[in-house]
Design an enzyme around this catalytic site. Structure first.
Site, mmCIF file in Angstrom:
data_model
loop_
_atom_site.group_PDB
_atom_site.id
_atom_site.type_symbol
_atom_site.label_atom_id
_atom_site.label_comp_id
_atom_site.label_asym_id
_atom_site.label_seq_id
_atom_site.Cartn_x
_atom_site.Cartn_y
_atom_site.Cartn_z
ATOM 1 N N TYR A 41 0.842 -1.205 0.000
ATOM 2 C CA TYR A 41 0.000 0.000 0.000
ATOM 3 C C TYR A 41 0.878 1.256 0.000
ATOM 4 O O TYR A 41 0.716 2.157 -0.807
ATOM 5 C CB TYR A 41 -0.894 -0.045 1.235
ATOM 6 C CG TYR A 41 -1.839 1.119 1.367
ATOM 7 C CD1 TYR A 41 -1.591 2.131 2.285
ATOM 8 C CD2 TYR A 41 -2.989 1.196 0.593
ATOM 9 C CE1 TYR A 41 -2.460 3.189 2.421
ATOM 10 C CE2 TYR A 41 -3.870 2.256 0.723
ATOM 11 C CZ TYR A 41 -3.602 3.257 1.639
ATOM 12 O OH TYR A 41 -4.464 4.304 1.765
ATOM 13 N N LEU A 95 -0.982 -4.402 -12.859
ATOM 14 C CA LEU A 95 -2.355 -3.909 -12.867
ATOM 15 C C LEU A 95 -2.397 -2.527 -12.231
ATOM 16 O O LEU A 95 -1.657 -2.263 -11.280
ATOM 17 C CB LEU A 95 -3.249 -4.842 -12.049
ATOM 18 C CG LEU A 95 -3.526 -6.220 -12.646
ATOM 19 C CD1 LEU A 95 -4.202 -7.102 -11.612
ATOM 20 C CD2 LEU A 95 -4.411 -6.084 -13.874
ATOM 21 N N GLU A 128 -12.360 -11.880 -10.168
ATOM 22 C CA GLU A 128 -11.847 -12.995 -9.363
ATOM 23 C C GLU A 128 -10.883 -12.472 -8.319
ATOM 24 O O GLU A 128 -10.557 -11.283 -8.294
ATOM 25 C CB GLU A 128 -11.151 -14.019 -10.269
ATOM 26 C CG GLU A 128 -9.924 -13.466 -10.938
ATOM 27 C CD GLU A 128 -9.391 -14.345 -12.064
ATOM 28 O OE1 GLU A 128 -10.010 -15.365 -12.382
ATOM 29 O OE2 GLU A 128 -8.341 -13.982 -12.618
ATOM 30 N N LYS A 130 -7.657 -11.493 -6.226
ATOM 31 C CA LYS A 130 -6.285 -11.095 -6.521
ATOM 32 C C LYS A 130 -5.397 -11.834 -5.521
ATOM 33 O O LYS A 130 -5.404 -11.537 -4.327
ATOM 34 C CB LYS A 130 -6.095 -9.592 -6.397
ATOM 35 C CG LYS A 130 -4.685 -9.163 -6.760
ATOM 36 C CD LYS A 130 -4.582 -7.667 -6.915
ATOM 37 C CE LYS A 130 -3.264 -7.236 -7.521
ATOM 38 N NZ LYS A 130 -2.067 -7.800 -6.944
ATOM 39 N N ASP A 132 -2.190 -13.182 -3.544
ATOM 40 C CA ASP A 132 -0.975 -12.519 -3.090
ATOM 41 C C ASP A 132 0.188 -13.506 -3.107
ATOM 42 O O ASP A 132 0.598 -14.024 -2.079
ATOM 43 C CB ASP A 132 -1.216 -11.958 -1.684
ATOM 44 C CG ASP A 132 -0.158 -10.951 -1.298
ATOM 45 O OD1 ASP A 132 0.642 -10.564 -2.173
ATOM 46 O OD2 ASP A 132 -0.122 -10.552 -0.127
ATOM 47 N N ARG A 151 8.066 -13.616 -13.373
ATOM 48 C CA ARG A 151 7.743 -12.335 -13.997
ATOM 49 C C ARG A 151 8.983 -11.448 -14.172
ATOM 50 O O ARG A 151 9.141 -10.782 -15.178
ATOM 51 C CB ARG A 151 6.719 -11.609 -13.131
ATOM 52 C CG ARG A 151 6.342 -10.263 -13.653
ATOM 53 C CD ARG A 151 5.151 -9.744 -12.871
ATOM 54 N NE ARG A 151 4.776 -8.410 -13.296
ATOM 55 C CZ ARG A 151 5.338 -7.320 -12.850
ATOM 56 N NH1 ARG A 151 6.311 -7.400 -11.971
ATOM 57 N NH2 ARG A 151 4.937 -6.151 -13.288
ATOM 58 N N TYR A 238 -2.244 -20.950 -9.598
ATOM 59 C CA TYR A 238 -3.593 -20.655 -10.093
ATOM 60 C C TYR A 238 -3.462 -19.810 -11.350
ATOM 61 O O TYR A 238 -2.811 -18.755 -11.333
ATOM 62 C CB TYR A 238 -4.394 -19.868 -9.056
ATOM 63 C CG TYR A 238 -4.773 -20.701 -7.857
ATOM 64 C CD1 TYR A 238 -6.000 -21.339 -7.787
ATOM 65 C CD2 TYR A 238 -3.885 -20.844 -6.794
ATOM 66 C CE1 TYR A 238 -6.356 -22.104 -6.685
ATOM 67 C CE2 TYR A 238 -4.221 -21.607 -5.688
ATOM 68 C CZ TYR A 238 -5.448 -22.235 -5.638
ATOM 69 O OH TYR A 238 -5.787 -22.992 -4.550
ATOM 70 N N LYS A 334 -8.189 -3.234 -4.558
ATOM 71 C CA LYS A 334 -7.466 -3.784 -3.407
ATOM 72 C C LYS A 334 -8.159 -3.503 -2.089
ATOM 73 O O LYS A 334 -8.939 -2.567 -1.976
ATOM 74 C CB LYS A 334 -6.060 -3.190 -3.374
ATOM 75 C CG LYS A 334 -5.157 -3.751 -4.467
ATOM 76 C CD LYS A 334 -3.798 -3.190 -4.276
ATOM 77 C CE LYS A 334 -2.704 -4.170 -4.457
ATOM 78 N NZ LYS A 334 -1.412 -3.599 -4.109
ATOM 79 N N CYS A 428 6.923 -6.780 40.476
ATOM 80 C CA CYS A 428 5.586 -6.624 39.908
ATOM 81 C C CYS A 428 5.296 -5.136 39.700
ATOM 82 O O CYS A 428 5.419 -4.340 40.631
ATOM 83 C CB CYS A 428 4.550 -7.236 40.848
ATOM 84 S SG CYS A 428 2.865 -6.827 40.348
ATOM 85 N N CYS A 431 2.192 -4.104 42.309
ATOM 86 C CA CYS A 431 2.323 -4.012 43.769
ATOM 87 C C CYS A 431 3.775 -3.893 44.210
ATOM 88 O O CYS A 431 4.049 -3.709 45.392
ATOM 89 C CB CYS A 431 1.679 -5.232 44.431
ATOM 90 S SG CYS A 431 2.515 -6.784 44.079
ATOM 91 N N CYS A 446 3.253 -12.642 39.419
ATOM 92 C CA CYS A 446 3.278 -11.987 40.715
ATOM 93 C C CYS A 446 2.536 -12.932 41.646
ATOM 94 O O CYS A 446 1.420 -13.361 41.350
ATOM 95 C CB CYS A 446 2.555 -10.646 40.630
ATOM 96 S SG CYS A 446 2.212 -9.956 42.256
ATOM 97 N N CYS A 451 -2.257 -8.359 45.364
ATOM 98 C CA CYS A 451 -1.761 -7.383 44.378
ATOM 99 C C CYS A 451 -2.980 -6.701 43.747
ATOM 100 O O CYS A 451 -3.909 -7.375 43.281
ATOM 101 C CB CYS A 451 -0.948 -8.110 43.317
ATOM 102 S SG CYS A 451 -0.558 -7.082 41.896
HETATM 103 S S1 IVH Z 1 -4.489 -10.598 -14.275
HETATM 104 C C1 IVH Z 1 -1.742 -7.465 -15.817
HETATM 105 N N1 IVH Z 1 -5.485 -11.831 -12.276
HETATM 106 O O1 IVH Z 1 -1.367 -8.989 -9.771
HETATM 107 C C2 IVH Z 1 -1.972 -8.729 -16.515
HETATM 108 N N2 IVH Z 1 -3.382 -10.786 -11.965
HETATM 109 O O2 IVH Z 1 -0.480 -6.157 -10.010
HETATM 110 C C3 IVH Z 1 -3.107 -9.514 -16.035
HETATM 111 N N3 IVH Z 1 -2.451 -11.104 -9.712
HETATM 112 O O3 IVH Z 1 1.519 -9.405 -11.681
HETATM 113 C C4 IVH Z 1 -2.986 -9.936 -14.664
HETATM 114 N N4 IVH Z 1 -4.102 -12.311 -8.918
HETATM 115 O O4 IVH Z 1 0.889 -11.255 -10.053
HETATM 116 C C5 IVH Z 1 -4.448 -11.117 -12.704
HETATM 117 N N5 IVH Z 1 -6.546 -13.000 -10.580
HETATM 118 C C6 IVH Z 1 -5.504 -12.299 -11.019
HETATM 119 C C7 IVH Z 1 -4.402 -11.996 -10.195
HETATM 120 C C8 IVH Z 1 -3.359 -11.225 -10.702
HETATM 121 C C9 IVH Z 1 -2.929 -11.769 -8.651
HETATM 122 C C10 IVH Z 1 -1.183 -10.369 -9.674
HETATM 123 C C11 IVH Z 1 -0.219 -10.732 -10.739
HETATM 124 C C12 IVH Z 1 0.170 -9.443 -11.401
HETATM 125 C C13 IVH Z 1 -0.198 -8.465 -10.350
HETATM 126 C C14 IVH Z 1 -0.486 -7.141 -10.957
#
Ligand code: IVH
Length: 690
Positions: A41, A95, A128, A130, A132, A151, A238, A334, A428, A431, A446, A451
């Site tokens: 963040y 993203l 879907e 995101k 981590d 990457r 995934y 996010k 303590c 006391c 203690c 106390c």
């Molecule tokens: S789609 C940008 N889908 O977020 C190309 N990314 O900040 C399309 N990430 O490097 C990415 N979950 O590591 C996509 N369901 C999801 C994701 C996802 C995590 C991550 C990915 C990417 C980063 C971008």
């Protein structure tokens, strides 16, 4: 140009140089060393500040900035030297981020404007989780896994094919008779929370440093030079996007991801009845999905930091294209981070009901997971020593769901040279009496039963809702009354008079009446609540219930012998010893006798066996998640039908009653084959004629 304008531009340029430097530093910490010093963040804040300044280099301002070395010129960090480098045939993008509903709506507006859609036309989004973890590209040539590339900086990554081949969750061959000639699958490598905890326990047993979070553990594992270790780490992958493809076409994001799962690659679809990917026809459905996932964040088996919103139609994705470092057709929405950095201002020591000394860190307030936190328990002095936490340290704090905030580690690199390790107290803090370590435990205690802190905490427990339930007497009053010596033992509550209370500051006639009424109303507690109220060490609510059901009266309980206690299921030597110490303490017994003489009469009502339902009678129940009624009320109802409340999920458990957001107990119960019921199903079962 006016003088002050010129000055302002100079300051903006200076800030730009500074931001480039800062981001570069944090990129290295994150990508190269896997040791982030700030949260994502905070990093995103720096980056958006940088990008905002860079907009000023465009007309009409045309501010003269040096962009050649700006982090905005490349995508992300740099690859490690220890693996062979490999180039992505299409760059792996990042993203753009949004952090709230307004920003999600603005994203939708931008997309619609770019596509010149009229306001009434629908624009479906595929949404879907995101995840981590770390992004990885898998390359399948004629259906066979031929290469895997991290990457890296988005253009070039590390060739981790050998390691990836060891990950069981990644298929070496696509399950199809008709594979495309080329399929580049992009997705996230991660470690499940359970596996992460297991790994950290092993690390500690072997004297190795634990990982800070599952993401770091996954990154560290994927970059292991020894593929044997990778194999043991149980990583997951995934899939969520495509790179280059040949010999196959797709119309939508949804059908692309469906194809991935059809050919045997994991995608984000659903988990334990939580919909984790969804085709949304309207932007309102997107924001509802965003809010819903936030509620389930902690029930998921892995860490997420938001959701990803993607235009579902792939030809529209092509039309939208990309700008600088991210696609126009997608954005991340996010959630507030669950980790942040702050500073320890002080370490105070609290003395609990049983005399245990608990150190607590007072921190500069910081928002974590959407909540402002100021305190974190440090558990015990051993923990402070192990983590080497010191007053004035900058620290990483973590908070997840309802979990008490925790300090993960100090940022030792920011520590001034004169800093000294924390010294635990030698007396303590309440006391001033001696403290000692009980054999077999790590906590300091203690041992003074008088106390003030011990007395205050004991009395707070006595009046609490699940004990004597004296609802008008709160923590503040007890602290005040103990300090002025008005009360020091249980029986003192029942000796309080109207005159005494009315003479105290800030006490009106009405509140005095209410206090006395609520004390009077507490005089006939059920035996189990009374035993619980005594605050005997290790005797919680369920043990109190077991004791009440067995002894059935207070005098019988007070005559308990060691062998009788040990004959009870669920009571071990430690608990038995603690009970015996209590009932053999003459001071406590004197207080009890006084209580009884003042009219306190615990009562025991045996369960009406004849009226109970054999489907429920003496069966073990456990409740998890949020029910439509209070947890204590639910327990009462279960008990009234003759059910027993269990303390955890074991194979002896008969039923798990689940409400909303059930958590890890559900999974454990499912694995053990325990019957799962909703509250309504439980009620139906109770009313079933047998
Ligand atoms: S789609 C940008 N889908 O977020 C190309 N990314 O900040 C399309 N990430 O490097 C990415 N979950 O590591 C996509 N369901 C999801 C994701 C996802 C995590 C991550 C990915 C990417 C980063 C971008």
């Amino acid at each position: 140009m006016a003088r002050q304008d010129f000055k302002a531009l100079e300051l903006t340029k200076e800030r730009h140089e500074k931001l480039k430097e800062l981001i570069h530093h944090h990129d290295i910490q994150y990508y190269l060393y896997d040791k982030p010093q700030i949260t994502d963040y905070e990093y995103d804040q720096l980056l958006s500040e940088l990008l905002a300044i860079e907009e000023k280099s465009e007309p009409p301002l045309n501010l003269d900035l040096n962009l050649s070395d700006s982090p905005s010129q490349r995508v992300g960090g740099m690859p490690l030297e220890s693996f062979k480098k490999a180039k992505h045939s299409k760059p792996m993008l990042s993203l753009s981020n949004t952090y709230n509903i307004e920003e999600i709506l603005a994203f939708d507006q931008r997309v619609r404007k770019f596509l010149e859609l009229n306001p009434n036309s629908t624009l479906p989004y595929y949404c879907e989780l995101k995840l981590d973890g770390l992004a990885l590209e898998l390359i399948y040539t004629n259906g066979i896994l031929t290469q895997a590339i991290t990457r890296g900086d988005g253009e070039t990554g590390e060739d981790v094919t050998q390691n990836v081949r060891r990950i069981k969750a990644i298929p070496l061959k696509l399950s199809t008779d008709n594979p495309p000639s080329l399929l580049q699958v992009r997705g996230e490598v991660l470690m499940l929370k359970n596996d992460f905890e297991k790994l950290n326990r092993q690390q500690q047993e072997q004297g190795l440093a634990p990982f800070a979070n599952p993401r770091n553990a996954a990154a560290g594992s994927l970059r292991q030079l020894d593929p044997h270790i990778v194999a043991k780490r149980n990583l997951r992958f995934y899939a969520y996007a495509k790179g280059q493809i040949q010999g196959i076409t797709f119309d939508t994001q949804q059908s692309l991801e469906k194809y991935f799962s059809d050919v045997g690659i994991l995608t984000i679809q659903s988990y334990n009845q939580i919909t984790t990917a969804r085709l949304c026809h309207e932007i309102n459905e997107v924001t509802a999905f965003y809010k819903n996932i936030l509620n389930h964040r902690h029930d998921l088996p892995f860490d997420i930091d938001g959701i990803v919103i993607k235009v579902n139609d792939l030809s529209l994705q092509d039309d939208l294209g990309e700008i600088a470092r991210s696609p126009r057709w997608a954005c991340a929405a996010k959630y507030e981070p669950e980790q942040a950095t702050t500073q320890i201002q002080d370490i105070i020591v609290q003395v609990g009901r049983t005399g245990v000394l608990t150190p607590v860190a007072i921190m500069t307030p910081v928002r974590v997971g959407g909540v402002l936190i100021t305190h974190a328990t440090l558990h015990n002095f051993e923990e402070i020593k192990k983590k080497d936490l010191r007053i004035n340290d900058d620290v990483v704090v973590h908070r997840a769901g309802d979990v008490i905030p925790e300090i993960i580690k100090p940022l030792t690199e920011k520590r001034p040279a004169h800093s000294k390790p924390y010294q635990p107290p030698t007396a303590c803090p309440s006391c001033g009496g001696p403290i000692s370590i009980i054999e077999g435990e790590i906590a300091y205690r203690c041992l003074n039963p008088l106390c003030p802190s011990v007395v205050i905490e004991t009395l707070k427990h006595f009046v609490s809702r699940k004990a004597m339930n004296i609802d008008r007497v709160g923590d503040r009053l007890i602290e005040e009354w103990v300090t002025i010596d008005l009360i020091k033992q249980f029986s003192d509550f029942y000796l309080l008079s109207k005159q005494q209370l009315i003479s105290l500051p800030r006490m009106g006639k009405k509140s005095v009446d209410n206090i006395l009424k609520s004390i009077e109303a507490s005089k006939t507690p059920p035996l189990d609540r009374f035993i619980y109220a005594l605050g005997i060490r290790f005797v919680g609510q369920s043990t109190s219930l077991i004791l009440a059901n067995h002894f059935q009266s207070l005098p019988a309980f007070l005559k308990a012998t060691e062998s009788e206690l040990l004959s009870l299921d669920e009571i071990g030597p430690k608990v038995a010893q603690s009970i015996l110490t209590w009932i053999q303490n003459p001071l406590l017994i004197l207080d009890l006798e006084k209580l009884l003489s003042l009219g306190v009469t615990p009562h025991f009502s045996p369960i009406q066996v004849s009226a109970t339902n054999p489907l429920v009678f003496q069966k073990k129940f456990l409740v998890t998640g949020t029910l439509p009624l209070e947890r204590s009320k639910a327990h009462e109802i279960i008990k009234s039908y003759g059910g027993v409340i269990a303390s955890g999920v074991t194979k002896d458990l008969n039923f798990l009653i689940t409400g909303q957001s059930p958590g890890s107990k559900l999974l454990k119960a499912q694995n053990l084959g325990v019957t799962i019921l909703s509250w309504d199903e439980f009620l139906i079962m109770c009313q079933t004629e047998t």
